[in-house]
Design a protein around this motif. Sequence first.
Motif, PDB file in Angstrom:
ATOM      1  N   GLY A  15       1.778 -13.008  -7.142  1.00  0.00           N
ATOM      2  CA  GLY A  15       0.787 -12.236  -6.398  1.00  0.00           C
ATOM      3  C   GLY A  15       0.175 -11.123  -7.226  1.00  0.00           C
ATOM      4  O   GLY A  15      -1.045 -10.918  -7.207  1.00  0.00           O
ATOM      5  N   ILE A  16       1.000 -10.413  -7.972  1.00  0.00           N
ATOM      6  CA  ILE A  16       0.494  -9.321  -8.807  1.00  0.00           C
ATOM      7  C   ILE A  16      -0.423  -9.856  -9.900  1.00  0.00           C
ATOM      8  O   ILE A  16      -1.502  -9.317 -10.144  1.00  0.00           O
ATOM      9  N   VAL A  17      -0.002 -10.925 -10.549  1.00  0.00           N
ATOM     10  CA  VAL A  17      -0.828 -11.514 -11.614  1.00  0.00           C
ATOM     11  C   VAL A  17      -2.146 -12.022 -11.035  1.00  0.00           C
ATOM     12  O   VAL A  17      -3.218 -11.784 -11.604  1.00  0.00           O
ATOM     13  N   ALA A  18      -2.104 -12.705  -9.905  1.00  0.00           N
ATOM     14  CA  ALA A  18      -3.320 -13.237  -9.290  1.00  0.00           C
ATOM     15  C   ALA A  18      -4.262 -12.116  -8.868  1.00  0.00           C
ATOM     16  O   ALA A  18      -5.479 -12.202  -9.074  1.00  0.00           O
ATOM     17  N   GLY A  19      -3.734 -11.059  -8.293  1.00  0.00           N
ATOM     18  CA  GLY A  19      -4.568  -9.918  -7.912  1.00  0.00           C
ATOM     19  C   GLY A  19      -5.187  -9.244  -9.120  1.00  0.00           C
ATOM     20  O   GLY A  19      -6.351  -8.830  -9.103  1.00  0.00           O
ATOM     21  N   PHE A  20      -4.433  -9.154 -10.193  1.00  0.00           N
ATOM     22  CA  PHE A  20      -4.942  -8.559 -11.428  1.00  0.00           C
ATOM     23  C   PHE A  20      -6.058  -9.416 -12.021  1.00  0.00           C
ATOM     24  O   PHE A  20      -7.093  -8.901 -12.449  1.00  0.00           O
ATOM     25  N   VAL A  21      -5.853 -10.734 -12.044  1.00  0.00           N
ATOM     26  CA  VAL A  21      -6.876 -11.646 -12.567  1.00  0.00           C
ATOM     27  C   VAL A  21      -8.152 -11.547 -11.732  1.00  0.00           C
ATOM     28  O   VAL A  21      -9.262 -11.499 -12.283  1.00  0.00           O
TER      29      VAL A  21
END
Length: 85
Positions: A15-21
């Motif tokens: 979730g964190i990686v996807a939100g950052f992307v």
Amino acid sequence: MDIDTRALLIFAFIGIVAGFVASLLLGGGGGLLRYLLTGIIGAFVGGYLFDVLKIDLGFRSKIVSEIVTASVGAVIVVLLARIIA
């Protein structure tokens, strides 16, 4: 660490990686909590859409596939939020 805790941590990481992307692609800042919320909602949206449209990304790594799916969903969520606002 039991399997449920491990799965929850992996889900949070995705979730964190996807939100950052999504924030990189669309601009806009945010902190860790914003990335997490956007990514988690995006994971559900992307997973639902990919399932309904029968899209298979073809990645061998399941985690990479999940990150891409969640990122696409997060981009959709952010775009919809901007349209509504």
